[in-house]
Write an enzyme that holds these catalytic residues in place. Sequence first.
Site, PDB file in Angstrom:
ATOM      1  N   GLN A  13       0.840  -1.432  -0.108  1.00  0.00           N
ATOM      2  CA  GLN A  13       0.122   0.621  -0.284  1.00  0.00           C
ATOM      3  C   GLN A  13       0.435   1.055  -0.146  1.00  0.00           C
ATOM      4  OE1 GLN A  13      -4.132   0.080   2.093  1.00  0.00           O
ATOM      5  NE2 GLN A  13      -2.308  -0.975   3.780  1.00  0.00           N
ATOM      6  N   ASP A  38      14.607  -9.374  -1.681  1.00  0.00           N
ATOM      7  CA  ASP A  38      14.545  -9.768  -0.279  1.00  0.00           C
ATOM      8  C   ASP A  38      14.892  -9.723   0.728  1.00  0.00           C
ATOM      9  OD1 ASP A  38      13.257 -11.679   2.163  1.00  0.00           O
ATOM     10  OD2 ASP A  38      13.653 -13.113   0.835  1.00  0.00           O
ATOM     11  N   ILE A  39      14.159  -8.516   1.427  1.00  0.00           N
ATOM     12  CA  ILE A  39      14.990  -8.116   2.946  1.00  0.00           C
ATOM     13  C   ILE A  39      15.745  -8.378   3.757  1.00  0.00           C
ATOM     14  CG2 ILE A  39      13.862  -5.556   2.391  1.00  0.00           C
ATOM     15  CD1 ILE A  39      12.281  -5.926   4.886  1.00  0.00           C
ATOM     16  N   TYR A 127       1.750  -9.793  16.199  1.00  0.00           N
ATOM     17  CA  TYR A 127       2.786  -8.370  15.245  1.00  0.00           C
ATOM     18  C   TYR A 127       3.522  -7.079  15.561  1.00  0.00           C
ATOM     19  CZ  TYR A 127       2.103  -4.175  11.707  1.00  0.00           C
ATOM     20  OH  TYR A 127       2.267  -3.234  11.493  1.00  0.00           O
ATOM     21  N   LYS A 131       7.121  -5.965  15.823  1.00  0.00           N
ATOM     22  CA  LYS A 131       7.326  -4.124  14.970  1.00  0.00           C
ATOM     23  C   LYS A 131       8.494  -3.592  16.101  1.00  0.00           C
ATOM     24  CE  LYS A 131       6.247  -2.848  11.517  1.00  0.00           C
ATOM     25  NZ  LYS A 131       6.868  -2.623  10.726  1.00  0.00           N
ATOM     26  N   TRP A 153      -4.177   2.105  11.631  1.00  0.00           N
ATOM     27  CA  TRP A 153      -5.332   1.733  10.238  1.00  0.00           C
ATOM     28  C   TRP A 153      -4.887   2.090   8.998  1.00  0.00           C
ATOM     29  CZ3 TRP A 153      -9.688   2.787  13.645  1.00  0.00           C
ATOM     30  CH2 TRP A 153      -9.756   2.278  15.038  1.00  0.00           C
TER      31      TRP A 153
HETATM   32  N1  LIG Z   1      -1.443  -1.779   6.854  1.00  0.00           N
HETATM   33  C1  LIG Z   1      -1.576  -1.061   8.251  1.00  0.00           C
HETATM   34  O1  LIG Z   1      -2.783  -0.723   8.346  1.00  0.00           O
HETATM   35  C2  LIG Z   1      -0.541  -0.326   9.220  1.00  0.00           C
HETATM   36  C3  LIG Z   1       0.384  -0.661   8.590  1.00  0.00           C
HETATM   37  N2  LIG Z   1       2.196  -0.677   9.041  1.00  0.00           N
HETATM   38  C4  LIG Z   1       3.116  -0.501   8.461  1.00  0.00           C
HETATM   39  O2  LIG Z   1       3.298   0.224   7.737  1.00  0.00           O
HETATM   40  C5  LIG Z   1       4.157  -0.342   7.098  1.00  0.00           C
HETATM   41  C6  LIG Z   1       3.342  -0.291   5.202  1.00  0.00           C
HETATM   42  O3  LIG Z   1       2.369  -1.171   5.377  1.00  0.00           O
HETATM   43  P1  LIG Z   1       1.356  -1.692   4.275  1.00  0.00           P
HETATM   44  O4  LIG Z   1       1.877  -1.051   2.806  1.00  0.00           O
HETATM   45  O5  LIG Z   1       0.251  -1.653   4.101  1.00  0.00           O
HETATM   46  O6  LIG Z   1       1.511  -3.018   4.291  1.00  0.00           O
HETATM   47  P2  LIG Z   1       1.777  -4.481   2.595  1.00  0.00           P
HETATM   48  O7  LIG Z   1       1.694  -5.030   3.278  1.00  0.00           O
HETATM   49  O8  LIG Z   1       0.928  -4.171   2.141  1.00  0.00           O
HETATM   50  O9  LIG Z   1       2.705  -3.985   1.740  1.00  0.00           O
HETATM   51  C7  LIG Z   1       3.540  -4.979   2.571  1.00  0.00           C
HETATM   52  C8  LIG Z   1       4.711  -5.126   1.292  1.00  0.00           C
HETATM   53  O10 LIG Z   1       6.430  -6.066   2.191  1.00  0.00           O
HETATM   54  C9  LIG Z   1       6.613  -6.934   0.792  1.00  0.00           C
HETATM   55  N3  LIG Z   1       7.027  -7.932   1.320  1.00  0.00           N
HETATM   56  C10 LIG Z   1       7.097  -8.574   2.880  1.00  0.00           C
HETATM   57  N4  LIG Z   1       7.843  -9.694   3.350  1.00  0.00           N
HETATM   58  C11 LIG Z   1       9.082  -8.993   2.478  1.00  0.00           C
HETATM   59  C12 LIG Z   1      10.567  -9.236   2.180  1.00  0.00           C
HETATM   60  N5  LIG Z   1      10.878 -10.404   3.091  1.00  0.00           N
HETATM   61  N6  LIG Z   1      11.673  -8.453   1.128  1.00  0.00           N
HETATM   62  C13 LIG Z   1      10.695  -8.273   1.040  1.00  0.00           C
HETATM   63  N7  LIG Z   1       9.285  -7.003   0.929  1.00  0.00           N
HETATM   64  C14 LIG Z   1       8.259  -8.372   1.356  1.00  0.00           C
HETATM   65  C15 LIG Z   1       4.951  -7.577   1.144  1.00  0.00           C
HETATM   66  O11 LIG Z   1       5.191  -8.408   0.154  1.00  0.00           O
HETATM   67  P3  LIG Z   1       4.526  -9.768  -0.599  1.00  0.00           P
HETATM   68  O12 LIG Z   1       2.836  -9.000  -0.886  1.00  0.00           O
HETATM   69  O13 LIG Z   1       4.905 -10.720  -1.203  1.00  0.00           O
HETATM   70  O14 LIG Z   1       4.032 -10.577   1.179  1.00  0.00           O
HETATM   71  C16 LIG Z   1       3.935  -5.935   0.757  1.00  0.00           C
HETATM   72  O15 LIG Z   1       4.477  -6.252  -0.707  1.00  0.00           O
HETATM   73  C17 LIG Z   1       4.319  -1.543   7.150  1.00  0.00           C
HETATM   74  O16 LIG Z   1       6.606  -1.187   7.764  1.00  0.00           O
HETATM   75  C18 LIG Z   1       3.521  -1.925   8.127  1.00  0.00           C
HETATM   76  O17 LIG Z   1       4.442  -2.353   9.591  1.00  0.00           O
HETATM   77  C19 LIG Z   1       1.852  -0.251  10.701  1.00  0.00           C
HETATM   78  C20 LIG Z   1      -0.027   0.770  11.109  1.00  0.00           C
HETATM   79  C21 LIG Z   1      -0.575   0.336   9.926  1.00  0.00           C
HETATM   80  C1  LIG Z   2     -14.172  -7.018   8.271  1.00  0.00           C
HETATM   81  C2  LIG Z   2     -14.735  -6.592   9.890  1.00  0.00           C
HETATM   82  C3  LIG Z   2     -13.334  -6.581  11.140  1.00  0.00           C
HETATM   83  N1  LIG Z   2     -14.028  -5.943  12.193  1.00  0.00           N
HETATM   84  C4  LIG Z   2     -12.976  -5.872  12.888  1.00  0.00           C
HETATM   85  C5  LIG Z   2     -11.296  -6.456  13.524  1.00  0.00           C
HETATM   86  C6  LIG Z   2     -10.304  -5.589  14.138  1.00  0.00           C
HETATM   87  O1  LIG Z   2     -10.800  -5.462  15.273  1.00  0.00           O
HETATM   88  C7  LIG Z   2     -11.082  -4.398  12.999  1.00  0.00           C
HETATM   89  C8  LIG Z   2     -10.282  -4.135  11.739  1.00  0.00           C
HETATM   90  O2  LIG Z   2      -9.537  -5.643  11.109  1.00  0.00           O
HETATM   91  P1  LIG Z   2      -8.372  -5.578  10.204  1.00  0.00           P
HETATM   92  O3  LIG Z   2      -8.530  -7.148   9.817  1.00  0.00           O
HETATM   93  O4  LIG Z   2      -8.639  -4.603   8.715  1.00  0.00           O
HETATM   94  O5  LIG Z   2      -7.377  -5.079  10.949  1.00  0.00           O
HETATM   95  P2  LIG Z   2      -6.198  -5.110  11.531  1.00  0.00           P
HETATM   96  O6  LIG Z   2      -5.430  -6.116  10.090  1.00  0.00           O
HETATM   97  O7  LIG Z   2      -6.017  -5.412  13.207  1.00  0.00           O
HETATM   98  O8  LIG Z   2      -5.233  -3.685  11.358  1.00  0.00           O
HETATM   99  C9  LIG Z   2      -3.977  -3.160  11.739  1.00  0.00           C
HETATM  100  O9  LIG Z   2      -3.003  -4.437  10.582  1.00  0.00           O
HETATM  101  C10 LIG Z   2      -1.590  -3.230  10.957  1.00  0.00           C
HETATM  102  C11 LIG Z   2      -1.407  -3.923  10.238  1.00  0.00           C
HETATM  103  C12 LIG Z   2      -1.560  -2.582  11.721  1.00  0.00           C
HETATM  104  O10 LIG Z   2      -0.543  -1.748  11.890  1.00  0.00           O
HETATM  105  C13 LIG Z   2      -2.629  -1.594  12.620  1.00  0.00           C
HETATM  106  O11 LIG Z   2      -2.250  -0.048  12.217  1.00  0.00           O
HETATM  107  C14 LIG Z   2      -3.929  -2.032  11.680  1.00  0.00           C
HETATM  108  O12 LIG Z   2      -4.127  -1.123  10.442  1.00  0.00           O
HETATM  109  O13 LIG Z   2     -12.024  -4.369  12.241  1.00  0.00           O
HETATM  110  C15 LIG Z   2     -15.270  -6.143  12.306  1.00  0.00           C
HETATM  111  O14 LIG Z   2     -15.725  -6.018  13.527  1.00  0.00           O
HETATM  112  N2  LIG Z   2     -15.635  -6.499  11.755  1.00  0.00           N
HETATM  113  C16 LIG Z   2     -16.020  -6.294  10.654  1.00  0.00           C
HETATM  114  O15 LIG Z   2     -16.389  -7.368   9.438  1.00  0.00           O
END
Ligand SMILES: NC(=O)C1=CN([C@@H]2O[C@H](COP(=O)(O)OP(=O)(O)OC[C@H]3O[C@@H](n4cnc5c(N)ncnc54)[C@H](OP(=O)(O)O)[C@@H]3O)[C@@H](O)[C@H]2O)C=CC1
Ligand SMILES: Cc1cn([C@H]2C[C@H](O)[C@@H](COP(=O)(O)OP(=O)(O)O[C@H]3O[C@@H](C)C(=O)[C@@H](O)[C@H]3O)O2)c(=O)[nH]c1=O
Length: 287
Positions: A13, A38-39, A127, A131, A153
């Site tokens: 994302q 691959d990191i 997770y 982190k 989020w």
């Molecule tokens: N998503 C969220 O809600 C939140 C995310 N974050 C943090 O923000 C950052 C970005 O998140 P977001 O963009 O959502 O994450 P995504 O899951 O969308 O993207 C992460 C990417 O990392 C790749 N990846 C996984 N393992 C490896 C590896 N060994 N080497 C190289 N690439 C790899 C994944 O590839 P593949 O798909 O092949 O696994 C994927 O493309 C992350 O650090 C996450 O922890 C923090 C808070 C909330």
């Molecule tokens: C699909 C669904 C989820 N939920 C709840 C479950 C959960 O508590 C919340 C969000 O669900 P998700 O599985 O999308 O959320 P989650 O994977 O926990 O999201 C987290 O991801 C990681 C990577 C982060 O770093 C966090 O900041 C946060 O964004 O919504 C419902 O209550 N009803 C539903 O129908």
Amino acid sequence: MSNTILVTGGAGQLGSEIRVLSKELSDTFYFTDRNELDITDRDAVFNFFKDNAIDVVLNCAAYTAVDKAETEKENADAVNHIAVKILAEAAKMYNAKLLHVSTDYVFNGEGFKPYGSNDKVSPVNEYGSTKLRGEEAIKEVSPKNSVIIRTSWVYSSFGNNFVKTMLRLGAEKDSLNVISDQVGSPTYARDLAEAMLKIYPLLTNEEVMVYQYTNEGVCSWYDFADAIMEIENLDCEVHPIPTEQYPTPAKRPHYSVMNKTEIKNDFNISIPHWRNSLKSCLSILTH
Ligand SMILES: NC(=O)C1=CN([C@@H]2O[C@H](COP(=O)(O)OP(=O)(O)OC[C@H]3O[C@@H](n4cnc5c(N)ncnc54)[C@H](OP(=O)(O)O)[C@@H]3O)[C@@H](O)[C@H]2O)C=CC1
Ligand SMILES: Cc1cn([C@H]2C[C@H](O)[C@@H](COP(=O)(O)OP(=O)(O)O[C@H]3O[C@@H](C)C(=O)[C@@H](O)[C@H]3O)O2)c(=O)[nH]c1=O
């Protein structure tokens, strides 16, 4: 001076949003995903820095499957901790700036006012623990001009996320139960990408700094889902439920709002409210 920038997790994302915005910049960007770099592969990372004279690394790669991490602890730790240490060591050796992204899930969520960047961390799931170990590894290696940016989020028109799940369920179902006692701040990955691109040229810190960035405003997952249905005019009733009624393998913090004063002040960043950013993303997703 022109920089050469490595964006890991380039197909995720955040990586995808940085790619969109980077088109306006004169710096050279390398976007890599697991297949290209691959990191967790130490030699591959060091060679990439050397061969491409990397000045800045934006680490957007991560293991983000929160529930799966409970049973895939080693995989999650390899990407979120061990690989982060490797990147920090490579950044130190090649004198590159490292911007690493971390999470609100390092907090246990028992607080009642926005968490400061130096507040006590105590993750409640695997997770979050991996982190946190990643954060600690960077601080230990201590590359210059480097920052940890915690966010929460995250959603985007790219990849999988809560917004896309709600759009799908909202179109399929008449009603939906969503947790209302987990409160935080959504973050549009486009906004965070913009902030990161503004920050990297400005870094001159010796010690690793921890910053926090989310959209402005606070809501529960229920509020967030309700707003998505309302903005998109979806005919799906959203019902608030307590966490106990939506059991998941991983525990999640009840309160994970973070204070963003430092990132706003140090880099002169103004942050949009989550509702406005949600509208921007939805307009891309649905039009
Ligand atoms: N998503 C969220 O809600 C939140 C995310 N974050 C943090 O923000 C950052 C970005 O998140 P977001 O963009 O959502 O994450 P995504 O899951 O969308 O993207 C992460 C990417 O990392 C790749 N990846 C996984 N393992 C490896 C590896 N060994 N080497 C190289 N690439 C790899 C994944 O590839 P593949 O798909 O092949 O696994 C994927 O493309 C992350 O650090 C996450 O922890 C923090 C808070 C909330
Ligand atoms: C699909 C669904 C989820 N939920 C709840 C479950 C959960 O508590 C919340 C969000 O669900 P998700 O599985 O999308 O959320 P989650 O994977 O926990 O999201 C987290 O991801 C990681 C990577 C982060 O770093 C966090 O900041 C946060 O964004 O919504 C419902 O209550 N009803 C539903 O129908």
